[in-house]
Structures are given as structure tokens and as C-alpha cells.
Design an enzyme around this catalytic site. Structure first.
Site, mmCIF file in Angstrom:
data_model
loop_
_atom_site.group_PDB
_atom_site.id
_atom_site.type_symbol
_atom_site.label_atom_id
_atom_site.label_comp_id
_atom_site.label_asym_id
_atom_site.label_seq_id
_atom_site.Cartn_x
_atom_site.Cartn_y
_atom_site.Cartn_z
ATOM 1 C CB THR A 19 -0.934 -0.002 1.232
ATOM 2 O OG1 THR A 19 -1.828 -1.106 1.125
ATOM 3 C CG2 THR A 19 -1.727 1.296 1.332
ATOM 4 C CB SER A 60 2.118 -7.722 1.313
ATOM 5 O OG SER A 60 0.958 -7.672 2.097
#
Length: 205
Positions: A19, A60
Site C-alpha cells: 500500500t 503483499s
């Protein structure tokens, strides 16, 4: 006190996506690279000598064991001559990556600090700025080990767990005090929490 004549600590920034370095598109957030972090990295260059390695651009949740090996090898092979390493990473699996790196980078001889953000760097209320600065402080501290830096706190990589999805204090340290905190006094390290090196650095991949 740091003076202007002190040599800057050499820090390698390894980016993996997440992010913190994402951009908003019509399909949602898409991980990008260090270009998203460039303005903040330039500010940090006032204090540190920074190299950047764009290793991967992944959400991720897509980081698998083969990526762990890639990250660990990058750290191990590039650590010579550095004072510390900062790794930007998505928060969903950061605790898994930091935990496995704690074992793969046995007796690591410099600080390796993972960090990320709950909101992208380009969001005006992003926590990316604080988290990056905390990570760089720890990376320059001379305390060897694998750590997670989040919300002005630093925890051992093998003790970090993500417990909150909507809050900036997303991570907690399980059954171990924080390794360090950022206060008005700067980085306050709890030396009793730091890992004890027992032998030469080894890459266990």
C-alpha cells in the site's frame, strides 16, 4: 548530538510494493515502485546516504516463499558497507516476512527494518511518512536484527503481528516489549529486547 560534520549513515531502501507505494486506479490500489516514495526519500537524504533497490512490485498478499528468498538474498548480498536496510512491504503479510527473515538472516550484522503504511504515500493523511522516518531511525541506530517499524514503535521481526486493519497502530509485539519507540527525545531503544548475535552472519535459504 548529531552535527553537520558527522558522516551520513548509509541506508539501502528495498521496495517490494504494498500500500505504501500504491497508486489509485479505477481498479483500486495498484503497487508501484520507489518513484511513489521519491519526494520523501529526497527529504530523508538530508540525514542519510540512501541507495534504492526496487526489488518487486507486489501486493503483499502475493508474497510467497520464493519472494522471501529473494528479499533475504538481496539483504545478505548487499549489506557490506551499509549501516542499515529499510524494506517497504505491504502490511497484510509483513509479519510473516519479518518473522521468516529473522530466521533466514541468522546473526545479521546490521539493522534490517520492515515498514509499510495503512494508506498510500500519496494520500494526504498517510502514515507512510512517520513509518518511513521511524524505520530509517532504527536502520541508522547500529542495532543489528530484523525489526518492524510502525506507528512510531519498533518491534522484533519475529514478534510482530498485525492486529488492526483500520487503525494506524496496526501492529503489536507479542510477548515482548517494543525494541524502540520514537518520542520527543528521539529513538529510545530498549537494549534488553534486542537480539543477541551468536556467531557469524549466515543466509539460511
Amino acid at each position: 548530538e548529531k552535527t553537520m560534520t558527522d558522516p551520513k549513515k548509509k541506508i539501502l531502501l528495498i521496495t517490494t510494493g504494498g500500500t505504501i507505494a500504491s497508486v489509485s486506479t479505477k481498479d483500486g490500489l495498484v503497487p508501484a515502485g520507489s518513484e511513489i516514495l521519491a519526494a520523501e526519500v529526497e527529504r530523508l537524504r538530508d540525514y542519510y546516504d540512501i541507495e534504492v533497490c526496487d526489488l518487486m512490485r507486489l501486493d503483499s498478499s502475493n508474497i510467497q516463499p520464493e519472494e522471501w528468498v529473494k528479499i533475504a538474498r538481496c539483504v545478505f548480498e548487499r549489506r557490506q558497507g551499509l549501516d542499515g536496510i529499510v524494506i517497504t512491504h505491504g502490511t497484510d503479510t509483513m509479519a510473516y516476512t519479518s518473522s521468516i527473515l529473522s530466521f533466514m538472516l541468522k546473526n545479521i550484522d546490521l539493522p534490517v527494518v520492515l515498514t509499510g503504511a495503512q494508506l498510500p504515500m500519496r494520500n494526504p493523511i498517510s502514515d507512510a511518512f512517520d513509518n518511513l522516518r521511524t524505520a530509517f531511525l532504527m536502520a541508522a541506530s547500529g542495532r543489528a536484527g530484523v525489526f518492524v517499524a510502525f506507528d512510531r514503535r519498533v518491534m522484533l521481526g519475529c514478534r510482530a503481528v498485525k492486529v488492526r486493519a483500520e487503525s494506524f497502530d496496526a501492529f503489536e509485539s507479542v510477548n515482548r516489549r517494543y525494541a524502540a519507540r520514537v518520542t520527543t527525545a528521539g529513538l529510545v531503544v530498549d537494549e534488553s529486547v534486542l537480539p543477541q548475535r551468536q556467531g557469524e552472519p549466515m543466509l539460511c535459504d
